[in-house]
Design a protein around this motif. Sequence first.
Motif, short mmCIF file in Angstrom:
data_model
loop_
_atom_site.label_atom_id
_atom_site.label_comp_id
_atom_site.label_asym_id
_atom_site.label_seq_id
_atom_site.Cartn_x
_atom_site.Cartn_y
_atom_site.Cartn_z
N SER A 192 0.68 -1.08 0.02
CA SER A 192 0.00 0.06 -0.13
C SER A 192 0.91 1.04 -0.04
CB SER A 192 -0.89 -0.14 1.35
OG SER A 192 0.01 0.35 2.44
N SER A 208 0.17 3.57 1.79
CA SER A 208 0.22 3.98 3.15
C SER A 208 1.49 3.60 3.84
CB SER A 208 -1.03 3.39 4.12
OG SER A 208 -2.28 3.39 3.36
N GLY A 241 -6.30 -2.35 11.73
CA GLY A 241 -6.65 -1.68 10.40
C GLY A 241 -5.61 -1.94 9.52
N PHE A 264 -5.25 -4.00 7.00
CA PHE A 264 -5.18 -4.66 5.56
C PHE A 264 -4.82 -3.57 4.44
CE2 PHE A 264 -7.64 -5.02 1.52
CZ PHE A 264 -7.24 -6.04 1.12
N PRO A 265 -4.05 -3.89 3.30
CA PRO A 265 -3.63 -4.95 3.08
C PRO A 265 -2.32 -5.44 3.37
CG PRO A 265 -3.14 -3.06 1.27
CD PRO A 265 -3.95 -2.48 2.51
N GLY A 266 -1.44 -4.51 4.35
CA GLY A 266 -0.42 -5.12 5.22
C GLY A 266 0.80 -4.27 4.99
N GLY A 267 0.61 -3.13 4.61
CA GLY A 267 1.96 -2.11 3.96
C GLY A 267 2.53 -1.65 5.43
N TRP A 268 1.72 -1.37 6.32
CA TRP A 268 2.33 -1.01 7.87
C TRP A 268 3.11 -1.92 8.49
CZ3 TRP A 268 -0.18 3.41 11.08
CH2 TRP A 268 -0.55 4.30 10.62
N ASP A 325 -7.44 -7.01 11.12
CA ASP A 325 -8.44 -6.12 10.21
C ASP A 325 -9.70 -6.80 10.02
OD1 ASP A 325 -7.48 -3.58 7.87
OD2 ASP A 325 -9.34 -4.82 7.78
N LYS A 326 -10.83 -6.19 9.48
CA LYS A 326 -11.74 -7.01 9.22
C LYS A 326 -11.65 -7.60 8.08
CE LYS A 326 -15.33 -3.28 10.27
NZ LYS A 326 -16.21 -2.25 9.74
N ASP A 348 -13.12 -7.53 13.84
CA ASP A 348 -13.69 -6.16 13.98
C ASP A 348 -12.86 -5.65 15.19
OD1 ASP A 348 -14.77 -3.76 14.34
OD2 ASP A 348 -16.77 -4.38 13.51
N PHE A 349 -12.19 -4.75 15.35
CA PHE A 349 -11.56 -4.36 16.42
C PHE A 349 -12.48 -3.69 17.53
CE2 PHE A 349 -9.84 -0.68 19.09
CZ PHE A 349 -8.94 -1.22 19.64
N ASP A 355 -4.41 2.78 11.61
CA ASP A 355 -4.57 3.24 10.43
C ASP A 355 -6.17 3.00 9.81
OD1 ASP A 355 -4.00 4.88 8.24
OD2 ASP A 355 -3.22 3.40 6.98
N ALA A 366 -9.75 3.00 9.10
CA ALA A 366 -10.75 4.16 8.42
C ALA A 366 -12.00 3.32 8.02
CB ALA A 366 -10.07 4.60 7.08
C1 LIG Z 1 -6.13 2.97 5.17
S1 LIG Z 1 -6.68 1.14 5.32
C2 LIG Z 1 -5.10 0.44 6.08
C3 LIG Z 1 -3.83 0.30 5.25
C4 LIG Z 1 -2.90 -0.11 6.12
N1 LIG Z 1 -2.42 0.51 6.97
C5 LIG Z 1 -1.53 -0.46 5.01
O1 LIG Z 1 -0.68 0.18 5.26
O2 LIG Z 1 -1.68 -1.48 4.33
C6 LIG Z 1 -8.01 1.01 6.61
C7 LIG Z 1 -8.24 -0.33 7.05
O3 LIG Z 1 -8.91 -0.37 8.14
C8 LIG Z 1 -9.90 -1.43 8.47
N2 LIG Z 1 -10.80 -1.23 9.38
C9 LIG Z 1 -11.93 -0.11 9.61
N3 LIG Z 1 -12.56 -0.40 10.56
C10 LIG Z 1 -12.28 -1.39 11.20
C11 LIG Z 1 -12.43 -2.13 12.22
N4 LIG Z 1 -13.51 -1.68 13.25
N5 LIG Z 1 -11.82 -3.34 12.77
C12 LIG Z 1 -10.66 -3.59 11.96
N6 LIG Z 1 -10.22 -3.00 10.89
C13 LIG Z 1 -10.98 -2.04 10.45
C14 LIG Z 1 -10.30 -1.54 7.06
O4 LIG Z 1 -10.89 -2.74 6.66
C15 LIG Z 1 -9.09 -1.04 6.19
O5 LIG Z 1 -8.66 -2.33 5.73
#
Ligand SMILES: C[S@@+](CC[C@H](N)C(=O)[O-])C[C@H]1O[C@@H](n2cnc3c(N)ncnc32)[C@H](O)[C@@H]1O
Length: 195
Positions: free
Chosen positions: A21, A23, A47, A49-53, A70-71, A86-87, A110, A112
């Motif tokens: 990502s 991000s 949060g 997904f997809p795993g960049g952090w 992540d969800k 879901d967190f 991260d 969103a």
């Molecule tokens: C901007 S992306 C994250 C990108 C990630 N940091 C990376 O570097 O790949 C935001 C993520 O937050 C996750 N998200 C949103 N609400 C969530 C929750 N309540 N529990 C878990 N994950 C959640 C979304 O599914 C989404 O994949």
Amino acid sequence: MDNKSYQDHYFRKAKSQGYRSRSAFKLIELNQKFKFLKNGIKLLDVGSFPGGWCQVVVKIVKNGKILGIDKKKITKIKGVNLIKGDFLEENSKKNIIKFFNNKINVILSDMAPNTTGNKSLDAIKTNELCLSILEFSNEMLDKNGVVISKLFMGDDFEEIKVYAKKTFKKIDFFKPNSSRDNSRETYIHCNRLNT
Ligand SMILES: C[S@@+](CC[C@H](N)C(=O)[O-])C[C@H]1O[C@@H](n2cnc3c(N)ncnc32)[C@H](O)[C@@H]1O
């Protein structure tokens, strides 16, 4: 840089460096500023997904205990444990606590929500997620730990600031260059719990 050029630039950069990502570059900048990625730490990435952090974290942190949640299902990353959940659900929090079985040194978020197109509503939802991270950190963070969370400059921004000031010894806000200029996204960095 206009929005399209921005997207193209970071998309190409992420691809050439093997990040999933764009991000990833935000976390690299955040770490350059606050220097929280250290060997041996226990780190939670919410949060992810997809795993960049997570990719950035495993590159820098040696001998750490790292959990991403992540969800959405995340494809395996060597050195990272991944949970789909879901967190906001109690069961996910229980799984996180069980995994670390101890206080956590660094909590990243991260998260969103799915955007609605309504900027105010999106900001409110993002900030609810940020507040839930700060509340969880109040329970689970090591007293000298660090929290970084995405948030949006919006109407309820003050509420987060007040809670963070009450809970942590030091708070800062930082918007990485790799975060689009026209987005209200920023990151809060909180350091050491007020115990
Ligand atoms: C901007 S992306 C994250 C990108 C990630 N940091 C990376 O570097 O790949 C935001 C993520 O937050 C996750 N998200 C949103 N609400 C969530 C929750 N309540 N529990 C878990 N994950 C959640 C979304 O599914 C989404 O994949």
